[in-house]
Motif scaffolding. Structure first.
Motif, short mmCIF file in Angstrom:
data_model
loop_
_atom_site.label_atom_id
_atom_site.label_comp_id
_atom_site.label_asym_id
_atom_site.label_seq_id
_atom_site.Cartn_x
_atom_site.Cartn_y
_atom_site.Cartn_z
N LYS A 214 49.97 114.85 46.07
CA LYS A 214 49.14 114.10 46.90
C LYS A 214 49.94 112.90 47.62
N GLU A 215 50.81 112.29 46.99
CA GLU A 215 51.83 111.36 47.41
C GLU A 215 52.73 111.89 48.42
N ALA A 216 53.25 112.96 48.26
CA ALA A 216 54.30 113.66 49.27
C ALA A 216 53.57 113.96 50.19
N THR A 217 52.40 114.66 50.30
CA THR A 217 51.57 114.97 51.27
C THR A 217 50.85 114.07 52.24
N ALA A 218 50.93 112.95 51.84
CA ALA A 218 49.94 111.87 52.57
C ALA A 218 49.85 111.88 53.89
N ASN A 219 51.10 111.99 54.47
CA ASN A 219 50.99 111.84 56.06
C ASN A 219 51.41 113.47 56.72
N ALA A 220 50.87 114.39 55.81
CA ALA A 220 50.97 115.86 56.38
C ALA A 220 50.14 116.09 57.50
N PRO A 221 50.79 116.77 58.41
CA PRO A 221 49.43 117.00 59.67
C PRO A 221 48.48 117.90 58.94
N LEU A 222 47.37 117.71 59.77
CA LEU A 222 45.96 118.15 59.12
C LEU A 222 45.47 119.28 60.28
N LEU A 223 44.92 120.02 59.72
CA LEU A 223 44.67 121.33 60.34
C LEU A 223 43.23 120.97 61.67
N LEU A 224 42.40 120.01 61.15
CA LEU A 224 41.36 119.43 62.00
C LEU A 224 41.96 118.94 63.40
N ASN A 225 43.10 118.43 63.29
CA ASN A 225 43.84 118.00 64.66
C ASN A 225 44.50 119.04 65.41
N TYR A 226 44.67 120.23 65.09
CA TYR A 226 45.14 121.37 65.52
C TYR A 226 44.29 122.28 66.11
N LEU A 227 42.74 122.24 65.80
CA LEU A 227 41.98 123.29 66.22
C LEU A 227 41.85 123.71 67.52
N CYS A 228 41.48 124.95 67.68
CA CYS A 228 41.48 125.54 69.26
C CYS A 228 40.24 125.05 69.69
N ASP A 229 39.79 125.10 70.84
CA ASP A 229 38.65 124.67 71.56
C ASP A 229 37.40 125.17 70.93
N GLU A 230 37.45 126.40 70.75
CA GLU A 230 36.12 127.03 70.12
C GLU A 230 35.87 126.55 68.81
N CYS A 231 36.88 126.45 67.74
CA CYS A 231 36.77 126.07 66.42
C CYS A 231 36.19 124.56 66.49
N ALA A 232 36.92 123.68 67.27
CA ALA A 232 36.53 122.44 67.36
C ALA A 232 35.02 122.16 68.03
N THR A 233 34.67 122.94 68.98
CA THR A 233 33.20 122.76 69.35
C THR A 233 32.40 123.40 68.20
N HIS A 234 32.63 124.18 67.70
CA HIS A 234 31.90 124.75 66.72
C HIS A 234 31.71 123.69 65.49
N PHE A 235 32.69 123.17 65.23
CA PHE A 235 32.59 121.99 64.05
C PHE A 235 31.84 120.98 64.44
N GLU A 236 32.02 120.57 65.68
CA GLU A 236 31.30 119.31 66.11
C GLU A 236 29.56 119.86 66.30
N LYS A 237 29.34 121.06 66.63
CA LYS A 237 27.84 121.51 66.63
C LYS A 237 27.55 121.49 65.08
N VAL A 238 28.11 121.99 64.29
CA VAL A 238 27.67 122.16 62.84
C VAL A 238 27.07 120.56 62.42
N LYS A 239 28.16 119.73 62.68
CA LYS A 239 28.16 118.36 62.26
C LYS A 239 26.87 117.80 62.99
N ASP A 240 26.56 118.22 64.28
CA ASP A 240 25.15 117.74 64.90
C ASP A 240 24.17 118.27 64.38
N TYR A 241 23.91 119.28 63.96
CA TYR A 241 22.96 119.97 63.09
C TYR A 241 22.54 119.30 61.84
N LEU A 242 23.75 119.08 61.25
CA LEU A 242 23.49 118.36 59.74
C LEU A 242 23.10 116.82 60.05
#
Ligand code: HAM
Length: 423
Positions: A214-242
């Motif tokens: 946990k300590e060693a990866t505290a600043n590791a890059p996260l996939l959420l910041n690397y999503l393609c447009d389609e995946c990012a849009t899908h995720f936003e819509k899921v959150k909107d529905y929730l």
């Protein structure tokens, strides 16, 4: 020689099975209300189904499967989860011919050879739902909301829903390279397990429970910041529905799940009440799995939860679901000469939908009352020749202690009144 149940397995004893049945009934009602239909698949399948479906690099396939050869030399495995089996059945029986969207649920035993500890077993039970045939983000919201609804319906307070997106083949593979490079830079600080995973399954390093990791990866890059447009849009819509459905959640970019078939939405329900076995449920999209297992491209999403962990939560939170588990009525015979008539009366009442028990050891009236108490009987009927000759039976409310002589033709009505008072 005394036989014992195998380590990591558990008998569900009679006083507990009543609770399990209650909980299962409630789960089935929830699933039915969302129009999910039960599917029952075999407990064992070809080993390759799980190896291909769940992924060779996962702990489940690598270390935890109960695999054996049958007499024909075929490698078989006790199911370590249900999703791969449901997908196999979906392809084999061509479900999508009947409807564009197949919604199924299951409840049953699964097997993983993990190190047993509180809340972690080798044979445990999962209940879950799978929806095959839609890529719309609203079905993600439905699956997530059913899963979290279950814990609300059972009045469980200590749980949190965490959601994430694990992307698709396009964005995840690019990200894997970025993550692998970042992990290599801190590899000397990682646990041995995580060092091995840098090459085989780097994403899993991010959800390691090891403090060093946990300590060693505290600043590791996260996939959420690397999503393609389609995946990012899908995720936003899921959150909107929730949000619209008022489902409480937190986004946790470190959720990667322990099975390899996930794409886009991934989620977990966790608790702080069960120590290290904190996952109550988990799920996500698996848009590539049907094709991977030999079917046609089919978008899909599902979730599964641990039954034992739900039961532990209900016990910890003193759920009232276990109260009044059975509307039991106990028939007491004053002596053996009345036994046949008592048996007949018990059968008549069973025919009216009541659960009725009686003594089979010619015990004294006092001992029979003790037995009735031990069995948590709500009411007791005392049957004697004298009373039956007058056409009456004594009915005792075991909660209030009130006792009355009731005419046989009014008996059912009076019993119901007593039982209703105790609901
Ligand atoms: P999973 O996260 O591996 O997901 O398991 C689901 C739940 O099963 C966990 O959240 C936990 O409550 C329970 N569980 C797992 N291992 C054990 C164990 N050894 N002892 C007791 N309970 C355990 C799946 O299995 C996926 N098939 C979920 C899914 C369905 N994804 C899409 N559809």
């Amino acid at each position: 020689m005394k036989f014992k149940s195998i380590t990591g397995t558990k008998d569900i004893l009679p006083h507990d099975s009543i609770k399990w049945i209650r909980v299962e009934e409630k789960l089935r009602n929830i699933f039915n209300s969302y129009c999910y239909i039960e599917i029952r698949t075999p407990i064992f399948e070809e080993t390759t189904l799980f190896a291909r479906g769940i992924g060779q690099a996962t702990d489940i396939v690598g270390k935890e499967m109960y695999t054996f050869y049958d007499k024909g030399g075929v490698s078989l495995t006790l199911r370590p989860e249900m999703t791969a089996s449901v997908v196999r059945s979906f392809i084999q029986h061509n479900f999508n011919k009947e409807s564009m969207l197949s919604k199924v649920y299951y409840i049953g035993p699964v097997f993983r050879q993990e190190r047993p500890q509180a809340g972690r077993f080798r044979q445990f039970h999962q209940f879950g739902i799978e929806a095959l045939g839609s890529q719309h983000p609203s079905i993600d919201a439905e699956i997530i909301s059913i899963t979290s609804d279950i814990y609300n319906t059972f009045n469980i307070k200590d749980f949190e829903l965490k959601i994430n997106s694990v992307g698709c083949t396009c964005c995840r593979y690019q990200y894997r390279d970025v993550l692998r490079d970042a992990l290599l830079k801190v590899s000397d600080k990682l646990s041995e397990e995580s060092k091995k995973r840098i090459e085989t399954n780097p994403l899993r390093v991010l959800d390691s429970k090891d403090v060093k990791d946990k300590e060693a990866t505290a600043n590791a890059p996260l996939l959420l910041n690397y999503l393609c447009d389609e995946c990012a849009t899908h995720f936003e819509k899921v959150k909107d529905y929730l949000d619209e459905l008022e489902i409480k959640y937190v986004v946790d970019a470190r959720i990667v799940r322990g099975l390899d078939y996930y794409t886009k939405t991934a989620f977990e329900i966790i608790t702080t009440s069960l120590g290290s076995q904190d996952a109550l449920a988990g799920g996500g999209r698996y848009d590539l799995l049907v094709e991977e297992l030999g079917g046609q491209k089919t978008f899909a999403i599902g979730a599964a939860a641990g039954m034992e962990r739900l039961m532990l939560m209900l016990e910890k939170e003193n759920s009232d679901i276990f109260e009044n588990c059975q509307n039991l009525l106990f028939v007491i015979t004053v002596d053996d000469t009345i036994r046949v008539k008592a048996l007949k009366l018990a059968n008549e009442l069973r025919g009216q939908g009541l659960s009725v028990d009686l003594d089979f050891n010619s015990r004294s009236v006092k001992a029979q009352f003790r037995e009735a108490n031990r069995k948590n009987s709500k009411a007791v009927l005392v049957v004697s020749n004298d009373e039956l000759a007058r056409g009456t039976v004594t009915l005792k409310d075991m909660n209030s202690g009130e006792q009355q002589s009731v005419a046989k033709n009014l008996l059912l009505e009076e019993i119901k009144k007593v039982l209703q008072k105790q609901v």
